[in-house]
Design a protein around this motif. Structure first.
Motif, PDB file in Angstrom:
ATOM      1  N   THR A 191      49.429  79.929   1.356  1.00  0.00           N
ATOM      2  CA  THR A 191      48.962  80.422   2.662  1.00  0.00           C
ATOM      3  C   THR A 191      48.895  79.290   3.671  1.00  0.00           C
ATOM      4  O   THR A 191      49.302  79.445   4.833  1.00  0.00           O
ATOM      5  CB  THR A 191      47.569  81.064   2.501  1.00  0.00           C
ATOM      6  N   SER A 192      48.415  78.143   3.241  1.00  0.00           N
ATOM      7  CA  SER A 192      48.348  76.988   4.143  1.00  0.00           C
ATOM      8  C   SER A 192      49.724  76.421   4.414  1.00  0.00           C
ATOM      9  O   SER A 192      50.076  76.083   5.562  1.00  0.00           O
ATOM     10  CB  SER A 192      47.452  75.900   3.538  1.00  0.00           C
ATOM     11  N   ALA A 193      50.547  76.310   3.363  1.00  0.00           N
ATOM     12  CA  ALA A 193      51.863  75.672   3.505  1.00  0.00           C
ATOM     13  C   ALA A 193      52.764  76.416   4.476  1.00  0.00           C
ATOM     14  O   ALA A 193      53.659  75.820   5.088  1.00  0.00           O
ATOM     15  CB  ALA A 193      52.530  75.578   2.139  1.00  0.00           C
ATOM     16  N   LEU A 194      52.551  77.720   4.634  1.00  0.00           N
ATOM     17  CA  LEU A 194      53.415  78.522   5.504  1.00  0.00           C
ATOM     18  C   LEU A 194      52.883  78.611   6.932  1.00  0.00           C
ATOM     19  O   LEU A 194      53.515  79.256   7.786  1.00  0.00           O
ATOM     20  CB  LEU A 194      53.569  79.934   4.921  1.00  0.00           C
ATOM     21  N   GLN A 195      51.732  77.968   7.210  1.00  0.00           N
ATOM     22  CA  GLN A 195      51.155  77.987   8.552  1.00  0.00           C
ATOM     23  C   GLN A 195      51.614  76.755   9.334  1.00  0.00           C
ATOM     24  O   GLN A 195      51.424  75.613   8.894  1.00  0.00           O
ATOM     25  CB  GLN A 195      49.634  78.003   8.477  1.00  0.00           C
ATOM     26  N   ALA A 196      52.204  76.966  10.490  1.00  0.00           N
ATOM     27  CA  ALA A 196      52.747  75.860  11.288  1.00  0.00           C
ATOM     28  C   ALA A 196      51.653  74.877  11.690  1.00  0.00           C
ATOM     29  O   ALA A 196      51.878  73.659  11.707  1.00  0.00           O
ATOM     30  CB  ALA A 196      53.455  76.415  12.520  1.00  0.00           C
ATOM     31  N   VAL A 197      50.459  75.392  11.988  1.00  0.00           N
ATOM     32  CA  VAL A 197      49.381  74.517  12.417  1.00  0.00           C
ATOM     33  C   VAL A 197      48.958  73.577  11.285  1.00  0.00           C
ATOM     34  O   VAL A 197      48.654  72.392  11.525  1.00  0.00           O
ATOM     35  CB  VAL A 197      48.179  75.355  12.932  1.00  0.00           C
ATOM     36  N   PHE A 198      48.961  74.076  10.058  1.00  0.00           N
ATOM     37  CA  PHE A 198      48.615  73.230   8.914  1.00  0.00           C
ATOM     38  C   PHE A 198      49.702  72.191   8.663  1.00  0.00           C
ATOM     39  O   PHE A 198      49.408  71.018   8.374  1.00  0.00           O
ATOM     40  CB  PHE A 198      48.401  74.083   7.667  1.00  0.00           C
ATOM     41  N   VAL A 199      50.966  72.630   8.718  1.00  0.00           N
ATOM     42  CA  VAL A 199      52.080  71.699   8.494  1.00  0.00           C
ATOM     43  C   VAL A 199      52.044  70.582   9.531  1.00  0.00           C
ATOM     44  O   VAL A 199      52.271  69.401   9.216  1.00  0.00           O
ATOM     45  CB  VAL A 199      53.424  72.456   8.533  1.00  0.00           C
ATOM     46  N   TYR A 200      51.749  70.940  10.786  1.00  0.00           N
ATOM     47  CA  TYR A 200      51.660  69.913  11.839  1.00  0.00           C
ATOM     48  C   TYR A 200      50.535  68.937  11.532  1.00  0.00           C
ATOM     49  O   TYR A 200      50.702  67.712  11.644  1.00  0.00           O
ATOM     50  CB  TYR A 200      51.424  70.594  13.195  1.00  0.00           C
ATOM     51  N   TRP A 201      49.385  69.444  11.126  1.00  0.00           N
ATOM     52  CA  TRP A 201      48.247  68.574  10.786  1.00  0.00           C
ATOM     53  C   TRP A 201      48.591  67.671   9.618  1.00  0.00           C
ATOM     54  O   TRP A 201      48.297  66.467   9.630  1.00  0.00           O
ATOM     55  CB  TRP A 201      47.031  69.434  10.434  1.00  0.00           C
ATOM     56  N   LEU A 202      49.226  68.261   8.573  1.00  0.00           N
ATOM     57  CA  LEU A 202      49.567  67.491   7.389  1.00  0.00           C
ATOM     58  C   LEU A 202      50.562  66.374   7.726  1.00  0.00           C
ATOM     59  O   LEU A 202      50.431  65.230   7.253  1.00  0.00           O
ATOM     60  CB  LEU A 202      50.160  68.425   6.311  1.00  0.00           C
ATOM     61  N   LYS A 203      51.563  66.705   8.527  1.00  0.00           N
ATOM     62  CA  LYS A 203      52.541  65.688   8.919  1.00  0.00           C
ATOM     63  C   LYS A 203      51.874  64.559   9.687  1.00  0.00           C
ATOM     64  O   LYS A 203      52.174  63.373   9.470  1.00  0.00           O
ATOM     65  CB  LYS A 203      53.637  66.344   9.757  1.00  0.00           C
ATOM     66  N   GLU A 204      50.945  64.891  10.570  1.00  0.00           N
ATOM     67  CA  GLU A 204      50.267  63.876  11.369  1.00  0.00           C
ATOM     68  C   GLU A 204      49.432  62.944  10.488  1.00  0.00           C
ATOM     69  O   GLU A 204      49.483  61.715  10.629  1.00  0.00           O
ATOM     70  CB  GLU A 204      49.358  64.547  12.399  1.00  0.00           C
ATOM     71  N   ILE A 205      48.672  63.517   9.568  1.00  0.00           N
ATOM     72  CA  ILE A 205      47.805  62.665   8.751  1.00  0.00           C
ATOM     73  C   ILE A 205      48.601  61.820   7.781  1.00  0.00           C
ATOM     74  O   ILE A 205      48.262  60.668   7.492  1.00  0.00           O
ATOM     75  CB  ILE A 205      46.728  63.512   8.025  1.00  0.00           C
TER      76      ILE A 205
END
Length: 632
Positions: free
Chosen positions: A483-497
């Motif tokens: 559920t998290s992996a398919l959310q663009a907002v989570f992917v953006y956060w993960l990439k940033e961190i």
């Protein structure tokens, strides 16, 4: 033609031929007697060969010794001496004349005239006619007697055949009374023996079928691990209670084996089955002696107990005893918790859906309270939603406190020189530092939209763990929800961190469930691409359960695929699993994807998987999860 008519016809022919033979003999005898009578009369006439009187006197003379049917004397010259008596043809022919037709005519010439006579045949045929009548009577009597006997035999035969027919008809009703052989004697004895043999064989076959059916029913409606009834029977029992016209009441207890997923992951499937079996023993041992509770296994990790006629207050002793059983098992089990208990009352007019929602909420609340805890929901007043709020508060508290610990479990490389990675297994605890079931925390976080925040907490805790523990080297696998992996907002956060933690990012492998990623291939591809840009890798876990698995990893291209542990289970004897794994390995190697087998618990499984050229092995036989590392 039926047997009776055939027998009648044969008997008629036989007696007819017999009568004809006797008649022929007697008819010949009559003719012989007739010839003798004529010969005797001729010798008698020779005595009067020189007779010169008139015809009347001659007739009177001969009549003293013979009986004539016809007598005629014709004088040669004087017709006055002529005499005639009777006639050649009888006007009233008797039965004897019809049966025996003989000619007793005779003629003789005297000196003065000519005589023509026909003797009466009665004397010649009387004896033969009597004999024929006697024989005919005997034949008729014999025929009647035989027909009566045959009729009696046929009636007896029919009753026996009717008995056999009725017995055969009763076979269809599965009536297996012993065959009365005494009623099927004689020519029907083979039929009786055949029926008895058929009865024995059929009864034996049906007994085998019954045993097999009971076995299948037991497998279908009785859980093989715990011996409890299955979900199907639970639904039927619940329907019977809620639809009953009687005023039924009682207490429904649901026990969640909240550590099942952890047991399977930490100690293997066999240990998980033993864990469930031990829980079922605890549930049985806690049952009150005076009651006969109904036990059910309603899902892989949930048990249900109906305490019929027991109120909530009266169930307290049972619940306390059950918790004590769980606490004792926890000490020997050397774990924080083994199960959680939800308790609700029920009545015959309750709505089943509401009742199940209530018990689900009761169990959910019990899980948030700590190890082996229980919770009562006593009223149907809408407070079943209290469990939802309790979970939300608990998960938010976990996120804010970073209430997570980690276990680590290595993956053994095989058929490759590549060092793989160690999987980090998250374990959660509440504010009182009480262990919470991992699977429930993750499931509830997804239900209430908190999975992204929970995954962020896990990732930041992992990064902190890697920085603060220099001895923790190599690659580490971290589980995040699809559920998290398919959310663009989570992917953006993960990439940033991860961009700000390049060193740690290069050591991370994000494990995501295949079934969740298959729901959106485009989003899955984007997730993998963005993770690769920051140097991290992606593993798709529980691979092979979806219908589009090949299309999925051809288009998404993860770095690792972790086969579902069901493919490792007894793979040495399962040709279907061998074929599937061999095919996956072949395709994966063409795409430079590493294939990892999970749930390896026996040496035979390890050796077989190595022969199938998988790249890594994980499971209880390879290494146990250990080294609990705190991030607080």
């Amino acid at each position: 033609m039926g047997l009776s008519k055939s027998f009648h016809l044969v008997l008629l022919i036989v007696f007819g031929l017999l009568f004809y033979r006797i008649y022929t003999i007697e008819n010949n005898q009559v003719r012989i007697q007739g010839d003798a009578a004529r010969q005797h009369f001729a010798e008698y006439v020779e005595k009067y060969s020189y007779w010169t009187g008139n015809g009347d006197d001659l007739f009177k003379t001969f009549s003293r010794d013979y009986d004539f049917q016809f007598f005629q004397y014709v004088h040669n010259s004087d017709s006055i001496h002529n005499f005639t008596y009777g006639s050649l043809a009888k006007t009233n022919q008797s039965f004897a004349d019809t049966v025996f037709n003989i000619d007793l005519g005779y003629s003789f010439t005297f000196p003065d005239g000519r005589m023509q006579v026909k003797l009466n045949p009665i004397a010649a045929i009387e004896n033969s006619l009597y004999k024929l009548e006697q024989v005919t009577q005997l034949l008729i009597l014999a025929y009647v007697i035989l027909m009566l006997l045959f009729t009696i035999l046929i009636l007896v035969h029919k009753r026996r055949i009717k008995y056999a027919a009725q017995y055969i008809d009763n076979i269809s009703t599965l009536s297996f009374q012993a065959v009365e052989i005494s009623r099927l004697r004689g020519v029907l004895k083979p039929l009786g023996n055949a029926l008895e043999k058929c009865r024995s064989k059929l009864k034996e076959s049906l007994e085998i079928i019954r045993v097999e059916n009971e076995k299948l029913t037991k497998e279908a409606y009785q859980d093989p691990i715990t011996g409890f009834s299955t979900r199907h029977r639970f639904n039927a029992y619940l329907e019977k209670i809620t639809q009953s016209q009687k005023n039924l009441f009682g207490t429904l207890v649901v026990i969640k084996a909240s550590e099942l997923s952890n047991m399977n992951q930490l100690y293997g499937r066999i240990a998980g089955d033993n864990y469930l079996a031990k829980l079922s023993d605890c549930i049985r041992n806690a049952a009150p002696r005076q009651a006969k509770p109904e036990h059910f296994r309603i899902s892989s990790s949930d048990f249900a107990v109906f305490l019929d006629g027991v109120s909530i207050k009266e169930s307290t002793n049972y619940i306390e005893k059950l918790k004590q059983q769980f606490d004792d098992y926890t000490q020997s089990f050397q774990q924080d918790s083994v199960a959680h208990i939800g308790v609700v009352p029920y009545q015959s007019d309750n709505d089943p859906i509401t009742l199940l929602a209530m018990i689900d909420s009761a169990v959910s609340i019990a899980q948030t309270l700590g190890p082996n805890r229980y919770h009562y929901l006593e009223k149907f007043d809408g407070n079943e939603t209290f469990g939802d709020e309790h979970w939300k508060l608990t998960i938010n508290d976990i996120i804010n406190r970073r209430g997570v610990n980690f276990f680590q479990q290595p993956i053994l490389p095989c058929n490759t020189d590549n060092n793989l990675y160690r999987e980090l297994l998250a374990r959660f605890h509440n504010a009182e530092d009480k262990h919470l079931p991992t699977a429930s925390v993750i499931a509830m976080s997804e239900r209430y939209g908190l999975s992204i925040e929970l995954d962020k907490m896990i990732i930041t805790s992992t990064l902190q763990l890697m920085k603060e523990n220099p001895l923790l080297t190599g690659k580490l696998g971290v589980n995040i929800s699809a559920t998290s992996a398919l959310q663009a907002v989570f992917v953006y956060w993960l990439k940033e961190i991860l961009t700000h933690h390049r060193t740690e990012a290069s050591r991370l492998v994000f494990e995501v469930n295949e079934s969740g990623m298959q729901t959106n291939l485009a989003a899955s591809f984007n997730f993998v691409s963005e993770i690769h840009k920051v140097g991290a890798k992606v593993a798709v876990e529980r691979f092979g359960l979806g219908f589009t698995s090949f299309k999925f990893f051809r288009e998404v291209r993860p770095d690792y695929i972790k086969l579902d542990n069901s493919y490792s289970n007894s793979i040495e004897s399962d040709n279907n699993n061998k074929f599937f794994v061999r095919m996956i390995v072949d395709i994966a190697k063409r795409l430079n994807i590493l294939v990892l087998a999970t749930g390896v618990e026996r040496q035979d499984e390890k050796l077989t998987l190595e022969k199938l050229l998988v790249d890594g092995l994980q499971g209880y036989y390879i290494a146990k999860p250990d080294s609990v590392i705190n991030t607080d």
